[in-house]
Design an enzyme around this catalytic site. Structure first.
Site, PDB file in Angstrom:
ATOM      1  N   SER A  89     -76.379 109.443  34.264  1.00 33.74           N
ATOM      2  CA  SER A  89     -75.975 108.043  35.125  1.00 33.74           C
ATOM      3  C   SER A  89     -76.660 107.096  34.745  1.00 33.74           C
ATOM      4  O   SER A  89     -76.493 105.880  35.342  1.00 33.74           O
ATOM      5  CB  SER A  89     -76.219 108.471  36.452  1.00 33.74           C
ATOM      6  OG  SER A  89     -75.327 109.468  36.903  1.00 33.74           O
ATOM      7  N   THR A 191     -77.678 106.878  39.799  1.00 34.32           N
ATOM      8  CA  THR A 191     -78.429 105.606  39.597  1.00 34.32           C
ATOM      9  C   THR A 191     -79.557 105.529  40.100  1.00 34.32           C
ATOM     10  O   THR A 191     -80.023 106.015  41.043  1.00 34.32           O
ATOM     11  CB  THR A 191     -77.531 104.673  40.414  1.00 34.32           C
ATOM     12  OG1 THR A 191     -76.274 104.412  39.878  1.00 34.32           O
ATOM     13  CG2 THR A 191     -78.080 103.248  40.171  1.00 34.32           C
ATOM     14  N   THR A 209     -78.077 101.456  35.817  1.00 30.85           N
ATOM     15  CA  THR A 209     -77.050 102.899  35.831  1.00 30.85           C
ATOM     16  C   THR A 209     -76.185 102.619  34.690  1.00 30.85           C
ATOM     17  O   THR A 209     -75.879 101.410  34.120  1.00 30.85           O
ATOM     18  CB  THR A 209     -76.223 102.459  37.393  1.00 30.85           C
ATOM     19  OG1 THR A 209     -75.417 103.640  37.083  1.00 30.85           O
ATOM     20  CG2 THR A 209     -75.313 101.164  37.075  1.00 30.85           C
ATOM     21  N   ARG A 219     -64.873  97.851  34.248  1.00 31.98           N
ATOM     22  CA  ARG A 219     -65.339  97.890  35.446  1.00 31.98           C
ATOM     23  C   ARG A 219     -66.849  97.643  35.679  1.00 31.98           C
ATOM     24  O   ARG A 219     -67.775  98.197  34.850  1.00 31.98           O
ATOM     25  CB  ARG A 219     -65.104  99.265  36.237  1.00 31.98           C
ATOM     26  CG  ARG A 219     -65.593  99.571  37.710  1.00 31.98           C
ATOM     27  CD  ARG A 219     -66.656 100.229  37.741  1.00 31.98           C
ATOM     28  NE  ARG A 219     -66.991 100.569  39.105  1.00 31.98           N
ATOM     29  CZ  ARG A 219     -68.240 100.962  39.756  1.00 31.98           C
ATOM     30  NH1 ARG A 219     -69.275 101.125  38.635  1.00 31.98           N
ATOM     31  NH2 ARG A 219     -68.397 101.233  40.697  1.00 31.98           N
ATOM     32  N   VAL A 220     -67.456  96.817  36.606  1.00 32.63           N
ATOM     33  CA  VAL A 220     -68.773  96.735  36.956  1.00 32.63           C
ATOM     34  C   VAL A 220     -68.885  97.070  38.429  1.00 32.63           C
ATOM     35  O   VAL A 220     -68.082  96.771  39.153  1.00 32.63           O
ATOM     36  CB  VAL A 220     -69.083  95.183  36.642  1.00 32.63           C
ATOM     37  CG1 VAL A 220     -70.616  94.959  37.351  1.00 32.63           C
ATOM     38  CG2 VAL A 220     -68.788  94.966  35.197  1.00 32.63           C
ATOM     39  N   GLY A 221     -70.127  97.700  38.552  1.00 33.40           N
ATOM     40  CA  GLY A 221     -70.405  98.182  39.941  1.00 33.40           C
ATOM     41  C   GLY A 221     -71.468  97.002  40.682  1.00 33.40           C
ATOM     42  O   GLY A 221     -71.535  95.963  40.424  1.00 33.40           O
ATOM     43  N   ASP A 222     -72.039  97.746  41.792  1.00 34.26           N
ATOM     44  CA  ASP A 222     -73.045  96.876  42.488  1.00 34.26           C
ATOM     45  C   ASP A 222     -74.148  96.732  41.925  1.00 34.26           C
ATOM     46  O   ASP A 222     -75.095  95.855  42.410  1.00 34.26           O
ATOM     47  CB  ASP A 222     -73.148  97.544  43.993  1.00 34.26           C
ATOM     48  CG  ASP A 222     -73.987  98.877  43.805  1.00 34.26           C
ATOM     49  OD1 ASP A 222     -73.050  99.922  42.943  1.00 34.26           O
ATOM     50  OD2 ASP A 222     -74.667  99.275  44.441  1.00 34.26           O
ATOM     51  N   THR A 242     -77.258 103.368  46.027  1.00 32.96           N
ATOM     52  CA  THR A 242     -76.681 104.172  44.932  1.00 32.96           C
ATOM     53  C   THR A 242     -75.439 104.620  45.748  1.00 32.96           C
ATOM     54  O   THR A 242     -75.186 104.497  46.748  1.00 32.96           O
ATOM     55  CB  THR A 242     -77.400 105.377  44.579  1.00 32.96           C
ATOM     56  OG1 THR A 242     -76.912 106.306  43.713  1.00 32.96           O
ATOM     57  CG2 THR A 242     -77.834 106.227  45.799  1.00 32.96           C
ATOM     58  N   GLY A 243     -74.426 104.968  44.688  1.00 31.66           N
ATOM     59  CA  GLY A 243     -73.162 105.588  45.276  1.00 31.66           C
ATOM     60  C   GLY A 243     -71.928 104.627  44.662  1.00 31.66           C
ATOM     61  O   GLY A 243     -72.082 104.075  43.701  1.00 31.66           O
ATOM     62  N   GLY A 245     -70.231 101.942  44.128  1.00 30.10           N
ATOM     63  CA  GLY A 245     -70.499 100.350  44.196  1.00 30.10           C
ATOM     64  C   GLY A 245     -69.595  99.669  44.922  1.00 30.10           C
ATOM     65  O   GLY A 245     -70.023  98.441  45.360  1.00 30.10           O
TER      66      GLY A 245
HETATM   67  C1  SD4 Z   1     -71.892 101.898  40.635  1.00 27.64           C
HETATM   68  N1  SD4 Z   1     -73.564 102.333  42.316  1.00 27.64           N
HETATM   69  O1  SD4 Z   1     -71.789 101.650  39.348  1.00 27.64           O
HETATM   70  C2  SD4 Z   1     -73.118 102.713  40.931  1.00 27.64           C
HETATM   71  C3  SD4 Z   1     -73.141 104.119  40.547  1.00 27.64           C
HETATM   72  C4  SD4 Z   1     -74.065 105.083  41.199  1.00 27.64           C
HETATM   73  O2  SD4 Z   1     -75.484 106.792  40.697  1.00 27.64           O
HETATM   74  O3  SD4 Z   1     -74.925 104.906  42.102  1.00 27.64           O
HETATM   75  N2  SD4 Z   1     -74.262 106.024  40.485  1.00 27.64           N
HETATM   76  O4  SD4 Z   1     -70.874 101.826  41.563  1.00 27.64           O
END
Ligand code: SD4
Length: 332
Positions: A89, A191, A209, A219-222, A242-243, A245
């Site tokens: 990850s 992450t 991450t 795609r872009v996360g948080d 984490t999780g 996003g």
């Molecule tokens: C995301 N929060 O890109 C991240 C993913 C994540 O462990 O936490 N992975 O959304």
């Protein structure tokens, strides 16, 4: 002020002066005495990460123990996971998007409220260090894609293939069905979000991450977005996520947690409320995981997640331990 009150105040003042003190200093002394009682001495330094990352906290601890800065500690702590190809990850060995490209997101924030981040970075293992360079060596805070990669190369970072044999095999297997259903727990959420307080009491944070496995290209996360995946206010505390996003982004989770701590909540209470904010606004919450960790200026830590199996790694008081996090959803 009415004359009667003025006279009353004036007579109090004269008593205070006669007894060798003033009201102001008398109040101050009282305040100092009660403050001293209320706030325990912080146990510093400390380093905390999302999930079970004893090697990352160990690295950070070594830096902190030697008197290093919380900024160096969080950067080098995250680098440990970025270099670990077994961590699918983060960094090298991170899972790719649907098209087979490994794209990294990372952010870093220091005690002065400065921030740097990269999104959709390819071919560079240490995204967190590129984020730091963005913060320190450019007039910008956020760089993306090709531009971020070229910037990294200009700073001497090495170009590397981040897809490993094993992540390539797993992706090829996934392609046969191409079923995209984000799995809620550690299977695809690993992450690293890291917070540290150094011996000076200064707080920094970092988050790195490869994002959700098999995400849509682009795609872009948080994690690289200030206030969502990470936020630090050195006078209050810090938080990281984490999780899923998308859910963290919609609720600006890390900023929310820091603001709740500013209003007097403990890190634990603030993390819980941020999770409740997600759960209350999304009836689909049973199908995704979000976990938060936070620290305050007093060196207290907290965490909370939607589902069980979220944990954090804490190095404090010479002890490196993994702690199971409290969670919202009791299954049964
Ligand atoms: C995301 N929060 O890109 C991240 C993913 C994540 O462990 O936490 N992975 O959304």
């Amino acid at each position: 002020m009415k004359r009667r009150n003025f006279l009353k105040d004036a007579s109090l003042l004269s008593i205070a002066v006669a007894s060798g003190t003033t009201l102001v200093s008398a109040c101050k002394t009282d305040e100092a005495a009660s403050t001293k009682k209320a706030i325990p001495k912080p146990i510093l330094p400390l380093a905390i990460t999302t999930w079970r990352y004893p090697n990352a906290t160990k690295k950070a601890w070594e830096i902190l123990e030697a008197g290093g800065s919380s900024l160096d500690a969080v950067e080098q702590g995250c680098m440990v996971e970025e270099a670990d190809v077994k961590n699918t990850s983060v960094g090298k060995g991170g899972n790719p998007d649907r098209d087979g490209n490994v794209t990294l997101d990372a952010s870093i924030m220091n005690k002065d409220g400065n921030y740097g981040a990269v999104v959709y970075l390819q071919n560079i293992t240490h995204a967190i260090s590129v984020a730091r360079k963005v913060m320190e060596d450019t007039p910008h805070v956020l760089m993306a894609g090709k531009g971020a990669e070229q910037f990294a190369l200009s700073k001497g970072f090495k170009s590397e293939q981040l897809l490993t044999d094993s992540t390539k095999k797993a992706w090829e297997k996934w392609k046969k069905t191409s079923k995209y259903k984000p799995i809620i727990n550690i299977e695809n959420h690993d992450t690293i979000g890291m917070l540290a307080i150094d011996k000076n009491g200064d707080i920094s944070g970092a988050c790195s991450t490869s994002g959700l496995a098999y995400k849509m290209a682009g795609r872009v996360g948080d994690s690289p977005i200030i206030g969502s995946g990470l936020f630090i206010d050195n006078s209050i505390g810090g938080a990281t996520a984490t999780g899923m996003g998308e859910e963290v982004l919609k609720t600006v989770g890390s900023f929310l947690i820091v603001e709740l701590m500013r209003q007097g909540k403990s890190p634990q209470e603030a993390c819980k409320e941020a999770i409740e904010r997600i759960v209350n606004s999304n009836p689909n919450y049973k199908h995704f995981q979000v976990g938060y960790i936070a620290v305050n200026k007093q060196g207290e830590v907290g965490s909370y997640s939607i589902h069980e199996h979220f944990s954090y790694q804490l190095y404090q008081n010479n002890e490196n331990k993994n702690v199971k996090s409290p969670f919202f959803l009791k299954r049964g």
